[in-house]
Write a protein that holds these residues in place. Structure first.
Motif, PDB file in Angstrom:
ATOM      1  N   ALA A  37       0.821  -1.209   0.000  1.00 23.16           N
ATOM      2  CA  ALA A  37       0.000   0.000   0.000  1.00 23.16           C
ATOM      3  C   ALA A  37       0.852   1.255   0.000  1.00 23.16           C
ATOM      4  O   ALA A  37       0.354   2.347  -0.255  1.00 23.16           O
ATOM      5  CB  ALA A  37      -0.935   0.009   1.210  1.00 23.16           C
ATOM      6  N   GLY A  38       2.134   1.133   0.336  1.00 26.88           N
ATOM      7  CA  GLY A  38       3.062   2.249   0.248  1.00 26.88           C
ATOM      8  C   GLY A  38       3.028   3.234   1.388  1.00 26.88           C
ATOM      9  O   GLY A  38       3.613   4.316   1.278  1.00 26.88           O
ATOM     10  N   SER A  39       2.365   2.902   2.502  1.00 32.68           N
ATOM     11  CA  SER A  39       2.330   3.865   3.603  1.00 32.68           C
ATOM     12  C   SER A  39       1.971   3.172   4.911  1.00 32.68           C
ATOM     13  O   SER A  39       1.552   2.012   4.949  1.00 32.68           O
ATOM     14  CB  SER A  39       1.310   4.982   3.329  1.00 32.68           C
ATOM     15  N   ILE A  40       2.095   3.936   5.989  1.00 32.35           N
ATOM     16  CA  ILE A  40       1.755   3.454   7.324  1.00 32.35           C
ATOM     17  C   ILE A  40       0.264   3.184   7.467  1.00 32.35           C
ATOM     18  O   ILE A  40      -0.165   2.456   8.373  1.00 32.35           O
ATOM     19  CB  ILE A  40       2.219   4.491   8.378  1.00 32.35           C
ATOM     20  N   LYS A  41      -0.548   3.730   6.571  1.00 25.96           N
ATOM     21  CA  LYS A  41      -1.997   3.571   6.660  1.00 25.96           C
ATOM     22  C   LYS A  41      -2.450   2.123   6.484  1.00 25.96           C
ATOM     23  O   LYS A  41      -3.593   1.789   6.816  1.00 25.96           O
ATOM     24  CB  LYS A  41      -2.685   4.460   5.622  1.00 25.96           C
ATOM     25  N   LEU A  42      -1.566   1.269   5.986  1.00 19.18           N
ATOM     26  CA  LEU A  42      -1.940  -0.141   5.851  1.00 19.18           C
ATOM     27  C   LEU A  42      -2.317  -0.738   7.198  1.00 19.18           C
ATOM     28  O   LEU A  42      -3.233  -1.565   7.288  1.00 19.18           O
ATOM     29  CB  LEU A  42      -0.784  -0.927   5.234  1.00 19.18           C
ATOM     30  N   LYS A  43      -1.624  -0.334   8.260  1.00 18.53           N
ATOM     31  CA  LYS A  43      -1.900  -0.904   9.585  1.00 18.53           C
ATOM     32  C   LYS A  43      -3.304  -0.526  10.061  1.00 18.53           C
ATOM     33  O   LYS A  43      -4.069  -1.380  10.515  1.00 18.53           O
ATOM     34  CB  LYS A  43      -0.861  -0.415  10.594  1.00 18.53           C
ATOM     35  N   LEU A 254      16.358  15.457   1.271  1.00 17.24           N
ATOM     36  CA  LEU A 254      16.440  13.997   1.349  1.00 17.24           C
ATOM     37  C   LEU A 254      16.662  13.386  -0.033  1.00 17.24           C
ATOM     38  O   LEU A 254      17.474  12.470  -0.201  1.00 17.24           O
ATOM     39  CB  LEU A 254      15.160  13.435   1.975  1.00 17.24           C
ATOM     40  N   ALA A 255      15.941  13.906  -1.025  1.00 17.99           N
ATOM     41  CA  ALA A 255      16.060  13.358  -2.381  1.00 17.99           C
ATOM     42  C   ALA A 255      17.459  13.564  -2.942  1.00 17.99           C
ATOM     43  O   ALA A 255      17.971  12.713  -3.680  1.00 17.99           O
ATOM     44  CB  ALA A 255      15.017  13.996  -3.293  1.00 17.99           C
ATOM     45  N   ARG A 256      18.098  14.673  -2.602  1.00 19.22           N
ATOM     46  CA  ARG A 256      19.453  14.928  -3.089  1.00 19.22           C
ATOM     47  C   ARG A 256      20.460  13.932  -2.522  1.00 19.22           C
ATOM     48  O   ARG A 256      21.584  13.841  -3.013  1.00 19.22           O
ATOM     49  CB  ARG A 256      19.877  16.348  -2.744  1.00 19.22           C
ATOM     50  N   HIS A 257      20.051  13.209  -1.485  1.00 22.15           N
ATOM     51  CA  HIS A 257      20.910  12.162  -0.926  1.00 22.15           C
ATOM     52  C   HIS A 257      20.376  10.768  -1.244  1.00 22.15           C
ATOM     53  O   HIS A 257      20.788   9.786  -0.638  1.00 22.15           O
ATOM     54  CB  HIS A 257      21.045  12.347   0.586  1.00 22.15           C
ATOM     55  N   GLY A 258      19.417  10.698  -2.186  1.00 23.70           N
ATOM     56  CA  GLY A 258      18.947   9.404  -2.666  1.00 23.70           C
ATOM     57  C   GLY A 258      17.736   8.845  -1.966  1.00 23.70           C
ATOM     58  O   GLY A 258      17.316   7.725  -2.274  1.00 23.70           O
ATOM     59  N   PHE A 259      17.137   9.611  -1.044  1.00 24.10           N
ATOM     60  CA  PHE A 259      15.966   9.131  -0.311  1.00 24.10           C
ATOM     61  C   PHE A 259      14.727   9.903  -0.779  1.00 24.10           C
ATOM     62  O   PHE A 259      14.589  11.091  -0.497  1.00 24.10           O
ATOM     63  CB  PHE A 259      16.144   9.318   1.196  1.00 24.10           C
ATOM     64  N   LEU A 260      13.842   9.209  -1.488  1.00 30.24           N
ATOM     65  CA  LEU A 260      12.640   9.866  -2.010  1.00 30.24           C
ATOM     66  C   LEU A 260      11.468   9.560  -1.078  1.00 30.24           C
ATOM     67  O   LEU A 260      10.910   8.467  -1.099  1.00 30.24           O
ATOM     68  CB  LEU A 260      12.339   9.357  -3.424  1.00 30.24           C
ATOM     69  N   PHE A 261      11.108  10.550  -0.256  1.00 28.36           N
ATOM     70  CA  PHE A 261      10.031  10.388   0.712  1.00 28.36           C
ATOM     71  C   PHE A 261       8.854  11.288   0.356  1.00 28.36           C
ATOM     72  O   PHE A 261       8.982  12.246  -0.412  1.00 28.36           O
ATOM     73  CB  PHE A 261      10.519  10.729   2.123  1.00 28.36           C
ATOM     74  N   GLY A 262       7.710  11.009   0.964  1.00 31.70           N
ATOM     75  CA  GLY A 262       6.494  11.764   0.711  1.00 31.70           C
ATOM     76  C   GLY A 262       6.391  13.037   1.524  1.00 31.70           C
ATOM     77  O   GLY A 262       7.231  13.340   2.379  1.00 31.70           O
ATOM     78  N   GLY A 263       5.313  13.775   1.278  1.00 31.23           N
ATOM     79  CA  GLY A 263       5.117  15.057   1.932  1.00 31.23           C
ATOM     80  C   GLY A 263       4.975  14.954   3.439  1.00 31.23           C
ATOM     81  O   GLY A 263       5.510  15.786   4.186  1.00 31.23           O
ATOM     82  N   SER A 264       4.259  13.945   3.924  1.00 36.87           N
ATOM     83  CA  SER A 264       4.111  13.782   5.366  1.00 36.87           C
ATOM     84  C   SER A 264       5.463  13.566   6.025  1.00 36.87           C
ATOM     85  O   SER A 264       5.752  14.111   7.097  1.00 36.87           O
ATOM     86  CB  SER A 264       3.188  12.600   5.676  1.00 36.87           C
ATOM     87  N   GLU A 295       7.075   8.387  -4.385  1.00 36.75           N
ATOM     88  CA  GLU A 295       6.686   8.231  -5.783  1.00 36.75           C
ATOM     89  C   GLU A 295       5.375   8.918  -6.126  1.00 36.75           C
ATOM     90  O   GLU A 295       5.186   9.396  -7.249  1.00 36.75           O
ATOM     91  CB  GLU A 295       6.574   6.744  -6.142  1.00 36.75           C
ATOM     92  N   ARG A 296       4.457   9.006  -5.169  1.00 38.61           N
ATOM     93  CA  ARG A 296       3.146   9.601  -5.444  1.00 38.61           C
ATOM     94  C   ARG A 296       3.181  11.127  -5.461  1.00 38.61           C
ATOM     95  O   ARG A 296       2.171  11.775  -5.740  1.00 38.61           O
ATOM     96  CB  ARG A 296       2.133   9.130  -4.391  1.00 38.61           C
ATOM     97  N   TYR A 297       4.349  11.693  -5.183  1.00 38.63           N
ATOM     98  CA  TYR A 297       4.475  13.149  -5.132  1.00 38.63           C
ATOM     99  C   TYR A 297       5.332  13.687  -6.271  1.00 38.63           C
ATOM    100  O   TYR A 297       5.737  14.847  -6.252  1.00 38.63           O
ATOM    101  CB  TYR A 297       5.088  13.571  -3.795  1.00 38.63           C
ATOM    102  N   LEU A 298       5.594  12.860  -7.284  1.00 37.83           N
ATOM    103  CA  LEU A 298       6.460  13.293  -8.373  1.00 37.83           C
ATOM    104  C   LEU A 298       5.848  14.443  -9.166  1.00 37.83           C
ATOM    105  O   LEU A 298       6.578  15.288  -9.708  1.00 37.83           O
ATOM    106  CB  LEU A 298       6.760  12.114  -9.307  1.00 37.83           C
ATOM    107  N   ASP A 299       4.516  14.508  -9.251  1.00 36.41           N
ATOM    108  CA  ASP A 299       3.880  15.582 -10.012  1.00 36.41           C
ATOM    109  C   ASP A 299       3.499  16.769  -9.138  1.00 36.41           C
ATOM    110  O   ASP A 299       2.868  17.715  -9.613  1.00 36.41           O
ATOM    111  CB  ASP A 299       2.657  15.056 -10.770  1.00 36.41           C
ATOM    112  N   THR A 300       3.891  16.752  -7.874  1.00 33.48           N
ATOM    113  CA  THR A 300       3.606  17.884  -6.975  1.00 33.48           C
ATOM    114  C   THR A 300       4.899  18.356  -6.311  1.00 33.48           C
ATOM    115  O   THR A 300       5.595  19.218  -6.832  1.00 33.48           O
ATOM    116  CB  THR A 300       2.553  17.496  -5.918  1.00 33.48           C
ATOM    117  N   ILE A 301       5.250  17.812  -5.185  1.00 35.94           N
ATOM    118  CA  ILE A 301       6.414  18.275  -4.410  1.00 35.94           C
ATOM    119  C   ILE A 301       7.696  18.256  -5.231  1.00 35.94           C
ATOM    120  O   ILE A 301       8.555  19.137  -5.085  1.00 35.94           O
ATOM    121  CB  ILE A 301       6.567  17.428  -3.135  1.00 35.94           C
TER     122      ILE A 301
END
Length: 361
Positions: A37-43, A254-264, A295-301
């Motif tokens: 599911a790609g997030s903590i919301k799965l729990k 974070l992305a400049r160091h190779g870690f692609l995280f979401g807005g939250s 990945e879900r923020y590629l067209d925004t953030i």
């Protein structure tokens, strides 16, 4: 080798990223997006669905409905597809396009509401739509992540104990505040723990969760336009508010160091670093929870035009990248185009004859 038969059976929650080399402060970031599911919301989604099944609220004829800005909608879409339920996610225009497409790919329907400030903005409009649906037909089943105790119980039973196993000397925990399910579950667990842990809630500027006026929020995930019913502030030691521009900065760093995280995650990291910079951190063990990946923020953030339109051109450099240190080894300029080498003419001599002359046969 793990072998699963349902997608929600897999959830890697033992991975942490040490952020000290990136931000200059010791902080361990718990990655919660490593599942289907790609997030903590799965729990929370799993806990709420299974509780509804135990209580008999969900039947084969039921139609699940939930208000979500994105991540919970994806988690419920995945579970519904696996269990054979129909699901409708009620969202708004802030929901990322990739998130909506993912829910539809999983077989769910998505309804996007228009904002109505008179009824509490986007969230108020979403809730009104869900209530009207449930009143129209008994087959609709609303799990209500905003009031469902399964939301916080999932993190009391799973997220907090997982942190405690790896950090028995934990001093401070940073948790993003949306519905406050993660916040309340972890805070309740560590209130009962063997040592005191400071619980720092991280919220978005423009959210009313911890007081203050409601304002524009364009990054989905954290913050509320109404007071979250699950929240008990007596479990929270301090609340830190983060501007969305700082969320974007943290994500790009974070992305400049190779870690692609979401807005939250960007909001939580930015708030945590602000808090750590104002306190004595010698010998302090600090953990923050990263709710999702990027990945879900590629067209925004991570899209320059989107960032510039909402937060101004000054947030980005002249090259369209976020202001900040340039990469250590910039790429060289591409070489000038050269004419292609001439093609060799075909060798008229047969291959076998060439081999015989060379003594190969």
């Amino acid at each position: 080798m793990p072998v699963i038969t349902v997608p929600y059976a897999f959830n890697e929650e033992e991975l942490y990223v040490d952020l000290e080399a990136i931000f200059g402060q010791s902080l361990f970031l718990k990655c919660e997006g490593l599942n289907f599911a790609g997030s903590i919301k799965l729990k929370a989604a799993t806990e709420m669905v299974e509780a509804a099944e135990r209580e008999g609220a969900l039947t084969p004829e039921s139609i699940l409905v939930e208000s979500s800005s994105g991540n919970l909608g994806v988690a419920l879409s995945m579970i519904a597809a696996s269990k054979g339920y129909r699901f409708l996610c009620v969202t708004d225009s802030r929901c990322n396009l990739s998130t909506r497409l993912m829910m539809e790919a999983l077989g769910s329907q998505v309804h996007v509401v228009a904002a109505d400030e008179a009824s509490g903005g986007f969230l108020g409009a979403r809730l009104d739509y869900v209530r009207d649906l449930c009143a129209s037909d008994d087959r609709w089943v609303w799990l209500s992540q905003y009031t469902n105790p399964g939301n916080w119980q999932a993190h009391y039973r799973r997220t907090a104990p997982a942190i405690a196993r790896w950090f028995p000397r934990l001093d401070v925990l940073f948790i993003g505040a949306g519905t406050t399910g993660t916040l309340m579950g972890c805070a309740r667990y560590f209130r009962e723990w063997h040592r005191p842990v400071q619980i720092i809630a991280v919220d978005s500027v423009g959210s009313v969760t911890f007081g203050g006026a409601s304002g524009r929020r364009m990054i989905p995930g954290l913050g509320m336009s109404v007071h979250p019913p699950l929240l008990d502030e007596s479990f929270v030691d301090e609340a830190v508010r983060v501007e969305e521009a700082d969320t974007v900065r943290a994500c790009h760093q974070l992305a400049r160091h190779g870690f692609l995280f979401g807005g939250s995650t960007g909001t939580v990291v930015s708030g945590a670093m602000d808090w750590l910079s104002r306190h004595d951190t010698r010998g302090l063990t600090a953990v923050a929870i990263a709710p999702d990946l990027g990945e879900r923020y590629l067209d925004t953030i991570y899209q320059a035009n989107w960032v510039q339109d909402l937060y101004g051109e000054e947030l980005l450099g002249s090259d369209g990248a976020l202001d900040g240190p340039a990469p250590a080894c910039p790429l060289p300029a591409p070489p000038e185009a050269r004419p292609a080498p001439p093609r060799r003419s075909p060798d008229p001599q047969p291959r076998e004859e060439r081999k015989e002359q060379a003594g190969d046969i």
